[in-house]
Design a protein around this motif. Structure first.
Motif, mmCIF file in Angstrom:
data_model
loop_
_atom_site.group_PDB
_atom_site.id
_atom_site.type_symbol
_atom_site.label_atom_id
_atom_site.label_comp_id
_atom_site.label_asym_id
_atom_site.label_seq_id
_atom_site.Cartn_x
_atom_site.Cartn_y
_atom_site.Cartn_z
ATOM 1 N N LEU A 102 -11.993 -66.983 -53.868
ATOM 2 C CA LEU A 102 -11.578 -67.292 -52.174
ATOM 3 C C LEU A 102 -11.423 -68.290 -52.083
ATOM 4 C CD1 LEU A 102 -12.619 -63.622 -51.615
ATOM 5 C CD2 LEU A 102 -10.697 -64.138 -52.160
ATOM 6 N N VAL A 103 -12.906 -69.714 -52.870
ATOM 7 C CA VAL A 103 -12.886 -70.831 -52.618
ATOM 8 C C VAL A 103 -12.921 -71.469 -53.585
ATOM 9 C CG1 VAL A 103 -14.287 -69.653 -50.058
ATOM 10 C CG2 VAL A 103 -15.852 -70.404 -51.780
ATOM 11 N N GLU A 104 -13.032 -72.822 -53.990
ATOM 12 C CA GLU A 104 -13.420 -73.728 -54.460
ATOM 13 C C GLU A 104 -14.117 -75.414 -54.320
ATOM 14 O OE1 GLU A 104 -9.156 -74.524 -55.615
ATOM 15 O OE2 GLU A 104 -9.170 -75.681 -53.836
ATOM 16 N N GLY A 105 -14.558 -75.711 -55.251
ATOM 17 C CA GLY A 105 -15.338 -76.783 -54.671
ATOM 18 C C GLY A 105 -14.903 -77.399 -55.183
ATOM 19 N N SER A 106 -15.411 -79.408 -53.812
ATOM 20 C CA SER A 106 -14.627 -80.079 -54.698
ATOM 21 C C SER A 106 -15.414 -80.302 -55.451
ATOM 22 C CB SER A 106 -14.637 -81.067 -53.235
ATOM 23 O OG SER A 106 -16.631 -81.150 -53.329
ATOM 24 N N ARG A 107 -16.747 -80.797 -56.174
ATOM 25 C CA ARG A 107 -16.400 -81.185 -57.670
ATOM 26 C C ARG A 107 -17.319 -80.202 -58.115
ATOM 27 N NH1 ARG A 107 -18.913 -85.072 -54.470
ATOM 28 N NH2 ARG A 107 -21.570 -85.757 -54.767
ATOM 29 N N SER A 108 -18.073 -80.358 -59.378
ATOM 30 C CA SER A 108 -18.922 -79.403 -60.297
ATOM 31 C C SER A 108 -20.434 -79.685 -60.026
ATOM 32 C CB SER A 108 -18.442 -79.403 -61.552
ATOM 33 O OG SER A 108 -18.019 -80.321 -62.135
ATOM 34 N N THR A 109 -21.160 -80.587 -59.801
ATOM 35 C CA THR A 109 -21.862 -80.992 -59.755
ATOM 36 C C THR A 109 -22.105 -81.916 -58.001
ATOM 37 O OG1 THR A 109 -23.508 -82.457 -60.478
ATOM 38 C CG2 THR A 109 -21.494 -83.130 -61.105
ATOM 39 N N PRO A 110 -23.846 -81.711 -58.033
ATOM 40 C CA PRO A 110 -24.036 -82.424 -56.620
ATOM 41 C C PRO A 110 -24.000 -83.958 -57.170
ATOM 42 C CG PRO A 110 -25.416 -80.251 -57.395
ATOM 43 C CD PRO A 110 -24.845 -80.675 -58.327
ATOM 44 N N THR A 111 -24.159 -84.551 -57.800
ATOM 45 C CA THR A 111 -23.737 -86.401 -58.364
ATOM 46 C C THR A 111 -22.776 -86.278 -57.856
ATOM 47 O OG1 THR A 111 -26.041 -85.303 -60.346
ATOM 48 C CG2 THR A 111 -25.106 -87.657 -59.912
ATOM 49 N N CYS A 112 -23.032 -87.318 -57.032
ATOM 50 C CA CYS A 112 -21.856 -88.530 -56.161
ATOM 51 C C CYS A 112 -22.219 -89.808 -57.672
ATOM 52 C CB CYS A 112 -22.757 -88.471 -55.187
ATOM 53 S SG CYS A 112 -21.594 -90.112 -54.650
ATOM 54 N N VAL A 113 -23.169 -90.027 -58.293
ATOM 55 C CA VAL A 113 -23.261 -91.198 -58.695
ATOM 56 C C VAL A 113 -23.705 -91.026 -59.995
ATOM 57 C CG1 VAL A 113 -23.683 -93.918 -58.999
ATOM 58 C CG2 VAL A 113 -23.370 -92.865 -56.859
ATOM 59 N N LEU A 114 -23.175 -91.612 -61.120
ATOM 60 C CA LEU A 114 -23.983 -91.832 -62.555
ATOM 61 C C LEU A 114 -24.221 -93.533 -62.913
ATOM 62 C CD1 LEU A 114 -24.371 -91.210 -65.215
ATOM 63 C CD2 LEU A 114 -22.501 -91.212 -66.608
ATOM 64 N N VAL A 115 -25.659 -93.807 -63.235
ATOM 65 C CA VAL A 115 -26.469 -94.341 -63.211
ATOM 66 C C VAL A 115 -26.166 -95.094 -65.214
ATOM 67 C CG1 VAL A 115 -27.685 -96.640 -63.577
ATOM 68 C CG2 VAL A 115 -27.656 -95.304 -61.455
ATOM 69 N N ALA A 116 -25.168 -95.907 -65.434
ATOM 70 C CA ALA A 116 -24.665 -96.498 -66.986
ATOM 71 C C ALA A 116 -25.695 -97.060 -67.528
ATOM 72 C CB ALA A 116 -23.671 -97.012 -67.126
ATOM 73 N N LEU A 117 -26.372 -96.841 -68.938
ATOM 74 C CA LEU A 117 -27.196 -97.368 -69.552
ATOM 75 C C LEU A 117 -26.519 -98.129 -70.387
ATOM 76 C CD1 LEU A 117 -30.038 -95.209 -70.573
ATOM 77 C CD2 LEU A 117 -30.374 -96.890 -68.602
#
Length: 210
Positions: A102-117
């Motif tokens: 009935l509803v859908e999320g805008s994305r699948s995780t709360p994380t907004c940024v992945l800091v790369a290594l």
């Protein structure tokens, strides 16, 4: 209950209170209340009627709201005030709405940024960037291991993370990439912020289009 032939002052008082609650409920919302003597919660906390709620048609999902009566909810030192409290299981409601489509999320995780290594020994610097972003309310996580940036971008994409943060090299500025549009810009963890709509995941009514 009375047909069982059991009598006790506490039982009699409880049955009278429950009968009064049911009579009032039936008068205002016929058919929505059921007296279920199996419900027992907070026996050392509540002092009167306790209640749980269910979604009609999905009773097996269990309670999504619950609460009860307190004879001594609050006191100012001279007067004790009774009350009725209820808690709403928002996460349970949202989970069920998502499961039903009935509803859908805008994305699948709360994380907004992945800091790369760039390398495993660079993790302290990446953790420092993550700490700066988190202190400003931007949910982020550090890549689990160093790898080619393309692989880390794919990792973020699979997780539904919209931005990837790249550490600067040779004294250059850090950069952040919107992996949806491909736009990549210089960024400072002390000032950069994502667009407001990307800061937190949201929930919206699911599309009804085929």
């Amino acid at each position: 209950m009375r047909a069982l032939g059991v009598s006790h002052p506490t039982l009699d008082a409880g049955l009278e209170e429950l009968s009064a609650v049911m009579a009032t409920g039936v008068a205002h919302a016929p058919g929505l209340l059921v007296a279920d003597l199996r419900v027992a919660r907070g026996l050392d906390y509540y002092t009167g009627t306790v209640y749980e709620t269910q979604l009609v048609g999905h009773e097996s999902y269990g309670s999504i709201c619950s609460g009860g009566r307190y004879d001594a909810l609050a006191s100012d030192g001279r007067t004790t005030y009774p009350g009725v409290g209820i808690s709403i299981g928002v996460s349970r409601l949202v989970h069920k709405l998502l499961a039903l489509g009935l509803v859908e999320g805008s994305r699948s995780t709360p994380t907004c940024v992945l800091v790369a290594l760039t390398a495993d020994e660079d993790r302290p610097g990446a953790m420092a960037v993550a700490a700066q972003l988190r202190a400003r309310g931007i949910a982020c996580e550090v890549a689990p291991s160093a790898a080619k940036f393309g692989k880390q971008i794919r990792f973020a994409d699979r997780r539904g993370i919209p931005f990837v943060w790249f550490p600067g090299t040779d004294g250059g500025a850090d950069q952040v990439k919107d992996i949806r549009s491909g736009e990549q810009v210089d960024a400072d963890a002390a000032t950069w912020a994502p667009p407001a709509e990307d800061l937190h995941p949201g929930v919206k009514r699911a599309s009804t289009e085929a």
